[in-house]
Design a protein around this motif. Structure first.
Motif, PDB file in Angstrom:
ATOM      1  N   ALA A   1      12.974 102.924  70.115  1.00 20.48           N
ATOM      2  CA  ALA A   1      13.528 101.732  70.798  1.00 20.48           C
ATOM      3  C   ALA A   1      13.553 101.862  72.370  1.00 20.48           C
ATOM      4  O   ALA A   1      13.225 101.058  72.969  1.00 20.48           O
ATOM      5  CB  ALA A   1      15.069 101.330  70.308  1.00 20.48           C
ATOM      6  N   SER A   2      13.904 103.096  72.659  1.00 19.24           N
ATOM      7  CA  SER A   2      13.747 103.369  74.238  1.00 19.24           C
ATOM      8  C   SER A   2      12.266 103.366  74.625  1.00 19.24           C
ATOM      9  O   SER A   2      12.250 103.052  76.117  1.00 19.24           O
ATOM     10  CB  SER A   2      14.321 104.621  74.586  1.00 19.24           C
ATOM     11  N   ASN A   3      11.353 103.347  73.864  1.00 20.29           N
ATOM     12  CA  ASN A   3       9.980 103.292  74.287  1.00 20.29           C
ATOM     13  C   ASN A   3       9.487 102.155  74.002  1.00 20.29           C
ATOM     14  O   ASN A   3       8.260 101.703  74.166  1.00 20.29           O
ATOM     15  CB  ASN A   3       9.228 104.436  73.567  1.00 20.29           C
ATOM     16  N   ALA A   4      10.007 101.061  73.728  1.00 17.74           N
ATOM     17  CA  ALA A   4       9.896  99.699  73.341  1.00 17.74           C
ATOM     18  C   ALA A   4       8.873  99.121  74.477  1.00 17.74           C
ATOM     19  O   ALA A   4       7.814  98.340  74.119  1.00 17.74           O
ATOM     20  CB  ALA A   4      10.772  98.727  72.877  1.00 17.74           C
ATOM     21  N   LEU A   5       9.255  99.137  75.676  1.00 20.98           N
ATOM     22  CA  LEU A   5       8.445  98.483  76.710  1.00 20.98           C
ATOM     23  C   LEU A   5       7.068  99.003  76.682  1.00 20.98           C
ATOM     24  O   LEU A   5       6.122  98.265  77.098  1.00 20.98           O
ATOM     25  CB  LEU A   5       9.311  98.347  78.018  1.00 20.98           C
ATOM     26  N   GLU A   6       7.096 100.190  76.661  1.00 21.64           N
ATOM     27  CA  GLU A   6       5.690 100.952  76.838  1.00 21.64           C
ATOM     28  C   GLU A   6       5.034 100.695  75.590  1.00 21.64           C
ATOM     29  O   GLU A   6       3.612 100.521  75.814  1.00 21.64           O
ATOM     30  CB  GLU A   6       6.067 102.518  77.038  1.00 21.64           C
ATOM     31  N   LEU A   7       5.323 100.609  74.578  1.00 22.14           N
ATOM     32  CA  LEU A   7       4.773 100.056  73.196  1.00 22.14           C
ATOM     33  C   LEU A   7       4.068  99.000  73.385  1.00 22.14           C
ATOM     34  O   LEU A   7       3.120  98.460  73.035  1.00 22.14           O
ATOM     35  CB  LEU A   7       5.553 100.387  72.113  1.00 22.14           C
ATOM     36  N   ALA A   8       5.141  97.920  73.992  1.00 19.58           N
ATOM     37  CA  ALA A   8       4.495  96.596  74.216  1.00 19.58           C
ATOM     38  C   ALA A   8       3.526  96.463  75.117  1.00 19.58           C
ATOM     39  O   ALA A   8       2.322  95.786  74.939  1.00 19.58           O
ATOM     40  CB  ALA A   8       5.620  95.636  74.546  1.00 19.58           C
ATOM     41  N   ARG A   9       3.625  97.404  76.301  1.00 18.73           N
ATOM     42  CA  ARG A   9       2.571  97.215  77.407  1.00 18.73           C
ATOM     43  C   ARG A   9       1.277  97.814  76.594  1.00 18.73           C
ATOM     44  O   ARG A   9      -0.034  97.343  76.847  1.00 18.73           O
ATOM     45  CB  ARG A   9       2.897  98.367  78.508  1.00 18.73           C
ATOM     46  N   GLU A  10       1.232  98.686  75.863  1.00 19.15           N
ATOM     47  CA  GLU A  10       0.021  99.479  75.388  1.00 19.15           C
ATOM     48  C   GLU A  10      -0.600  98.503  74.281  1.00 19.15           C
ATOM     49  O   GLU A  10      -1.855  98.309  74.230  1.00 19.15           O
ATOM     50  CB  GLU A  10       0.225 100.704  74.553  1.00 19.15           C
ATOM     51  N   ARG A  11       0.230  97.698  73.421  1.00 13.70           N
ATOM     52  CA  ARG A  11      -0.416  96.850  72.542  1.00 13.70           C
ATOM     53  C   ARG A  11      -1.022  95.700  73.312  1.00 13.70           C
ATOM     54  O   ARG A  11      -2.114  95.105  72.811  1.00 13.70           O
ATOM     55  CB  ARG A  11       0.793  96.316  71.689  1.00 13.70           C
ATOM     56  N   ASN A  12      -0.300  95.291  74.388  1.00 14.16           N
ATOM     57  CA  ASN A  12      -0.991  94.137  75.105  1.00 14.16           C
ATOM     58  C   ASN A  12      -2.228  94.318  75.868  1.00 14.16           C
ATOM     59  O   ASN A  12      -3.176  93.613  75.594  1.00 14.16           O
ATOM     60  CB  ASN A  12       0.017  93.612  76.045  1.00 14.16           C
ATOM     61  N   GLN A  13      -2.378  95.566  76.059  1.00 13.54           N
ATOM     62  CA  GLN A  13      -3.617  95.971  76.756  1.00 13.54           C
ATOM     63  C   GLN A  13      -4.624  96.210  75.850  1.00 13.54           C
ATOM     64  O   GLN A  13      -5.950  95.755  75.929  1.00 13.54           O
ATOM     65  CB  GLN A  13      -3.584  97.372  77.532  1.00 13.54           C
ATOM     66  N   ALA A  14      -4.267  96.684  74.438  1.00 12.58           N
ATOM     67  CA  ALA A  14      -5.284  96.551  73.365  1.00 12.58           C
ATOM     68  C   ALA A  14      -5.935  95.291  73.031  1.00 12.58           C
ATOM     69  O   ALA A  14      -6.947  94.949  72.705  1.00 12.58           O
ATOM     70  CB  ALA A  14      -4.691  97.501  72.214  1.00 12.58           C
ATOM     71  N   TRP A  15      -4.884  94.311  72.886  1.00 15.24           N
ATOM     72  CA  TRP A  15      -5.059  93.050  72.363  1.00 15.24           C
ATOM     73  C   TRP A  15      -6.094  92.412  73.651  1.00 15.24           C
ATOM     74  O   TRP A  15      -7.087  91.528  73.333  1.00 15.24           O
ATOM     75  CB  TRP A  15      -3.746  92.181  72.343  1.00 15.24           C
ATOM     76  N   ARG A  16      -5.572  92.566  74.820  1.00 15.10           N
ATOM     77  CA  ARG A  16      -6.657  92.158  75.888  1.00 15.10           C
ATOM     78  C   ARG A  16      -8.016  92.633  75.948  1.00 15.10           C
ATOM     79  O   ARG A  16      -8.996  91.820  76.046  1.00 15.10           O
ATOM     80  CB  ARG A  16      -5.997  92.347  77.410  1.00 15.10           C
ATOM     81  N   ALA A  17      -8.160  93.991  75.491  1.00 15.85           N
ATOM     82  CA  ALA A  17      -9.496  94.465  75.542  1.00 15.85           C
ATOM     83  C   ALA A  17     -10.198  93.821  74.231  1.00 15.85           C
ATOM     84  O   ALA A  17     -11.395  93.838  74.266  1.00 15.85           O
ATOM     85  CB  ALA A  17      -9.383  95.993  75.303  1.00 15.85           C
ATOM     86  N   GLN A  18      -9.667  93.764  73.247  1.00 12.46           N
ATOM     87  CA  GLN A  18      -9.994  93.100  71.874  1.00 12.46           C
ATOM     88  C   GLN A  18     -10.484  91.702  72.381  1.00 12.46           C
ATOM     89  O   GLN A  18     -11.812  91.502  71.934  1.00 12.46           O
ATOM     90  CB  GLN A  18      -9.064  93.001  70.836  1.00 12.46           C
ATOM     91  N   ASP A  19      -9.670  90.947  73.041  1.00 14.78           N
ATOM     92  CA  ASP A  19     -10.370  89.504  73.396  1.00 14.78           C
ATOM     93  C   ASP A  19     -11.339  89.497  74.341  1.00 14.78           C
ATOM     94  O   ASP A  19     -12.436  88.497  74.192  1.00 14.78           O
ATOM     95  CB  ASP A  19      -9.020  88.865  74.280  1.00 14.78           C
TER      96      ASP A  19
END
Length: 60
Positions: free
Chosen positions: A38-56
Motif C-alpha cells: 500500500a505504501s508503494n501504491a503511487l509508484e506502482l500506479a506510475r509504473e503501470r501507467n508508463q507501461a500502458w502508454r508504451a503499449q499504446d
C-alpha cells in the motif's frame, strides 16, 4: 495486527496508508495485501501507467 493480514489501502486524501475501514473507497487505492504494498501504491500506479502508454504507442 500483522503486516500481511490484508485490506491495506493508500488514502489519496491524506496521502497515507490505512488499514481496514477508513476513508471512503472513492478516495483510496487498493486493497493491497500488505502495508508495504500500500505504501508503494503511487509508484506502482506510475509504473503501470508508463507501461500502458508504451503499449499504446506500440499499437499506433
Amino acid at each position: 495486527m500483522s503486516d500481511n493480514d490484508g485490506d491495506w489501502w493508500f488514502c489519496l486524501t491524506h496521502m497515507k496508508v490505512e488499514h481496514g475501514p477508513g476513508c471512503p473507497n472513492k478516495d483510496r487505492m487498493g486493497p493491497y495485501r500488505s502495508q508495504a504494498d500500500a505504501s508503494n501504491a503511487l509508484e506502482l500506479a506510475r509504473e503501470r501507467n508508463q507501461a500502458w502508454r508504451a503499449q499504446d504507442d506500440d499499437d499506433d
